[in-house]
Write an enzyme that holds these catalytic residues in place. Structure first.
Site, PDB file in Angstrom:
ATOM      1  CD  GLU A 172      -3.032  -1.286   2.073  1.00 39.64           C
ATOM      2  OE1 GLU A 172      -3.093  -0.407   2.946  1.00 39.64           O
ATOM      3  OE2 GLU A 172      -3.810  -2.263   2.040  1.00 39.64           O
ATOM      4  CG  HIS A 373     -15.265  -7.608   5.465  1.00 43.09           C
ATOM      5  ND1 HIS A 373     -14.975  -6.953   6.638  1.00 43.09           N
ATOM      6  CD2 HIS A 373     -14.133  -7.572   4.728  1.00 43.09           C
ATOM      7  CE1 HIS A 373     -13.720  -6.535   6.601  1.00 43.09           C
ATOM      8  NE2 HIS A 373     -13.187  -6.900   5.455  1.00 43.09           N
ATOM      9  CD  GLU A 375      -9.195  -7.483   8.559  1.00 46.03           C
ATOM     10  OE1 GLU A 375      -9.353  -6.732   7.602  1.00 46.03           O
ATOM     11  OE2 GLU A 375      -8.103  -8.076   8.781  1.00 46.03           O
ATOM     12  CG  HIS A 443      -8.896  -5.573   0.541  1.00 39.55           C
ATOM     13  ND1 HIS A 443      -9.072  -4.235   0.777  1.00 39.55           N
ATOM     14  CD2 HIS A 443      -9.577  -5.847  -0.604  1.00 39.55           C
ATOM     15  CE1 HIS A 443      -9.837  -3.705  -0.173  1.00 39.55           C
ATOM     16  NE2 HIS A 443     -10.164  -4.676  -1.019  1.00 39.55           N
ATOM     17  CD  GLU A 462      -6.354  -2.987  -0.082  1.00 33.83           C
ATOM     18  OE1 GLU A 462      -5.906  -3.791   0.761  1.00 33.83           O
ATOM     19  OE2 GLU A 462      -6.949  -1.944   0.243  1.00 33.83           O
ATOM     20  CD  GLU A 468      -7.882   0.727   2.435  1.00 31.16           C
ATOM     21  OE1 GLU A 468      -8.930   0.087   2.537  1.00 31.16           O
ATOM     22  OE2 GLU A 468      -6.780   0.280   2.777  1.00 31.16           O
TER      23      GLU A 468
HETATM   24  C1  NOJ Z   1      -8.426  -2.849   5.152  1.00 33.03           C
HETATM   25  C2  NOJ Z   1      -9.176  -3.076   3.878  1.00 33.03           C
HETATM   26  O1  NOJ Z   1      -8.399  -2.703   2.781  1.00 33.03           O
HETATM   27  C3  NOJ Z   1     -10.473  -2.296   3.955  1.00 33.03           C
HETATM   28  O2  NOJ Z   1     -11.166  -2.358   2.727  1.00 33.03           O
HETATM   29  C4  NOJ Z   1     -11.298  -2.821   5.101  1.00 33.03           C
HETATM   30  O3  NOJ Z   1     -12.442  -2.030   5.241  1.00 33.03           O
HETATM   31  C5  NOJ Z   1     -10.510  -2.777   6.420  1.00 33.03           C
HETATM   32  N1  NOJ Z   1      -9.225  -3.351   6.263  1.00 33.03           N
HETATM   33  C6  NOJ Z   1     -11.210  -3.513   7.538  1.00 33.03           C
HETATM   34  O4  NOJ Z   1     -11.174  -4.891   7.288  1.00 33.03           O
HETATM   35 CA    CA Z   2      -6.019  -2.313   2.626  1.00 33.10          CA
END
Ligand code: NOJ
Ligand code: CA
Length: 661
Positions: A172, A373, A375, A443, A462, A468
């Site tokens: 990033e 999602h 995470e 991501h 990503e 973002e």
């Molecule tokens: C980073 C991700 O790139 C983003 O899209 C996401 O909303 C946040 N992490 C939370 O998981």
């Molecule tokens: Ca990210």
């Protein structure tokens, strides 16, 4: 059942020769030649274009934990092969791809010691060359550990390199252009401007069961710098007996680099027999308000992923013909510092104010799918333990896409995202998802390397600094030139989940941070940045009653054919793409901070047709610094003789829809 066939194929094994001298292989058009040789036991290759040396003599081989595989070789036999085929993609920038190359596989034999053999296959395409190592099982080379790959890329001069530093978290970062000699270690792809007529990009293709290739360099000679395991091992070679391809895309213009399909050609054909469930689409989501800290992922008064909010998003998607709604923060695990307690994430248990089953039904009734999602906070093992059950649940509920995330400097077991362990983990996710008919948006992953050819359910990754940052970056957001670089670098590996389409630039959480582009530039991103699954990233209320939103509704995410009329890395780029299965075309053009006037000939249009052009362009006052919003929308009757003048404001863009009449 939708199947993709090899459309035409001519495969010819030409010869097997025992050799002592150098071996050559040339591209089908004869322009590029790779020469492979051994001097004083050291194996090398060189690439020429006509008489021009493009890659000077560069070393091949490995440092192993147990005895090096370099500096002690003699040339063995060379086996030649050629392929000239067209193959179809279930989705992509082009419906049909030409895979045309000449190949030679050389065997290198150790002269003494355990007398092991290392094979290297070289392929010469018209748009570049590539090679990969093969490690035949043999006494002295069973399972083994690579401590260093000595592969070099000796550049002909101190070329300008576009790259990000090797250790940029999840890639990033902002790509910069400097002479190679002044760069530190770089992450791939590294894109090189060698001269006005020589552009190259060096990268991994088909990264499978290996670690990602970064680059160190001595002067102008790049060297593979493989991402290590924690204990310093670079690659543990077991069942997989080949390295990824070391791909060198070569072109006369910057546009040639964008149009090369070599990374895809170097990947294996599709392993999903029936791809009818892999569907390009656009989506909205409970997302931007989280990035801007208006809503929270965790429970509480400002919880974003509530049943009521999600219904509004589903209604909006349904009204506007968008196929998906991403929901972040729907599952248990967000209420603590989740990057330190990622083990607490459940991928099946929904928060009490989120009706998982009811919402999936509600979405289905309206022709919309929920994007789940996941995470992980880097707790990848916790994810692996739940993945099978979670994916089975999603499949049973009609969820068709999962967005994964790995926000942490490394996994909980200490390994890095782009290490061999990480690459193995991500592949496990993609393959498990495929069994459950789920598409993946990944991501914080490894650098993509074209594996979407093999696993087209990996619809986007990503691995870049996405939109973002225009919400939370403390330095104001991505610079205006950012999207003028991404296609030439990160984009070479595969589709980008950049999340375009921000319409409202106010920011209460980090005042002043916003897209450093005009609104027309945000629209153009849908064509310039390639993804079969683009997001309309803003909060839905910011799209209501906005005439510009019509472009986002209309723009497809799947293409018949792609052209690049203008390309100057870091300055401006224009794409023209034909919508899959129609005569309609879409054009996207973006510039950096400099205003541009670009001339665009529409000579690619069907000569027998007239088109209605709907042009979304920067208004007279538009300037990303002072007034990003002004936009003019005009209609024009055009045909293949029309030449359009595109005026792009500073940080601006143009988006055009060409509808066949
Ligand atoms: C980073 C991700 O790139 C983003 O899209 C996401 O909303 C946040 N992490 C939370 O998981
Ligand atoms: Ca990210």
């Amino acid at each position: 059942m939708k199947k993709w066939f090899v459309l035409a194929c001519m495969c010819l094994t030409m010869s097997t020769v025992a050799l002592a001298g150098n071996v050559k292989v040339s591209s089908p058009d004869g322009a590029l030649t790779v020469t492979i040789g051994v001097d004083g036991g050291q194996a090398w290759y060189q690439v020429t274009r006509g008489r021009e040396v493009i890659i000077d003599r560069s070393e091949l081989g490995f440092v192993l934990k147990d005895g090096d595989l370099k500096g002690n070789f003699k040339m063995g036999k060379a086996v030649r092969n050629s392929l000239d085929e067209l193959w179809g993609q279930p989705w992509g920038e082009d419906a049909v791809v030409l895979n045309h190359y000449n190949e030679v596989k050389v065997s290198l034999h150790e002269k003494s010691g355990s007398k092991r053999r290392l094979d290297v296959t070289f392929r010469a395409f018209d748009d570049g060359v590539a090679f990969r190592y093969e490690y035949p099982r043999q006494p002295g080379l069973q399972d083994f550990v690579i401590m260093d790959e000595v592969t070099q890329f000796a550049l002909p001069s101190d070329a300008q390199a576009w790259s990000i530093p090797a250790l940029t978290a999840y890639y990033e970062g902002i790509y910069t252009r400097e002479p190679v000699s002044r760069k530190g270690n770089m992450a791939g792809p590294v894109t090189l401007e060698v001269s006005d007529s020589l552009y190259m990009a060096i990268m991994d293709a088909n990264l499978t069961d290996y670690s990602t290739m970064n680059f160190s360099h001595e002067g102008t000679t790049l060297k593979a710098d493989l991402v290590p395991w924690q204990n310093g091992d670079r690659v543990r070679v077991g069942d997989t007996r080949v390295s990824p391809w070391r791909a060198i895309i070569i072109g006369r213009t910057a546009a040639d680099i964008l149009l090369s399909r070599m990374p895809l050609n170097l990947n294996e054909p599709c392993k999903i027999l029936d791809t009818s469930w892999v569907k390009p689409t656009k989506y909205v989501g409970i997302w931007w308000a989280l990035q801007k800290q208006r809503w929270t992922w965790s429970q509480g008064e400002r919880h974003g992923a509530t049943t009521a909010n999600t219904k509004r998003y589903i209604d909006f998607a349904s009204r506007h013909g968008l196929g998906g709604v991403l929901v972040e923060g729907w599952n248990y695990g967000w209420d603590t510092d989740w990057t330190r307690h990622g083990d607490g994430f459940s991928f099946t248990r929904a928060y009490p104010d989120y009706d998982l089953e009811g919402l999936c039904r509600y979405a289905a009734e309206r022709g919309v799918r929920i994007i789940a999602h996941n995470e992980t906070g880097g707790a990848a093992q916790n994810y692996e333990n739940q993945m099978e059950d979670a994916f089975a649940l999603y499949e049973s509920l009609g969820i068709n896409t999962v967005k994964t995330g790995y926000v942490n400097s490394h996994f909980y077991n200490g390994e890095l995202q782009h290490s061999q362990w990480g690459v193995q983990h991500f592949r496990k996710v993609i393959e498990t998802a495929a069994r459950h008919h789920l598409m993946i948006v990944n991501h914080e992953g490894a650098m993509p390397s074209g594996i979407q050819r093999t696993w087209p359910n990996l619809i986007a990754t990503e691995s870049m600094r996405g939109q973002e940052y225009n919400a939370f970056d403390r330095r104001g957001g991505n610079p205006p030139y950012h999207e003028c670089i991404l296609p030439f670098t990160r984009g070479l590996g595969g589709p980008m989940d950049f999340t375009p389409g921000i319409f409202e630039y106010r920011n209460d959480s980090v005042p002043g941070t916003r897209p450093q582009t005009t609104l027309a530039h945000q629209l153009a991103e849908y064509v310039v940045i390639y993804s079969p699954g683009h997001m309309a990233a803003d909060q839905i209320e910011n799209y209501e009653h906005q005439p510009a939103f019509k472009f986002i509704e209309d723009v497809p995410t799947d293409w018949q054919r792609t052209l690049v009329p203008h390309a100057a890395i870091g300055q401006y780029v224009t794409y023209a793409r034909q919508q899959r299965g129609t005569d309609n075309w879409y054009i996207g053009s973006v510039t950096d901070a400099t205003a541009r006037d670009l001339t665009l000939s529409l000579d690619f249009l069907d000569k027998d047709k007239r088109y209605m052009a709907i042009i979304y362009e920067d208004g007279p006052e538009a300037d990303y610094r002072t007034n990003p919003y002004p936009m003019t929308i005009r209609r024009l009757d055009v045909d293949h003789t029309t030449v359009l003048n595109l005026h792009l404001a500073p940080g601006g863009g143009t988006a055009i829809q060409l509808l066949a009449q």
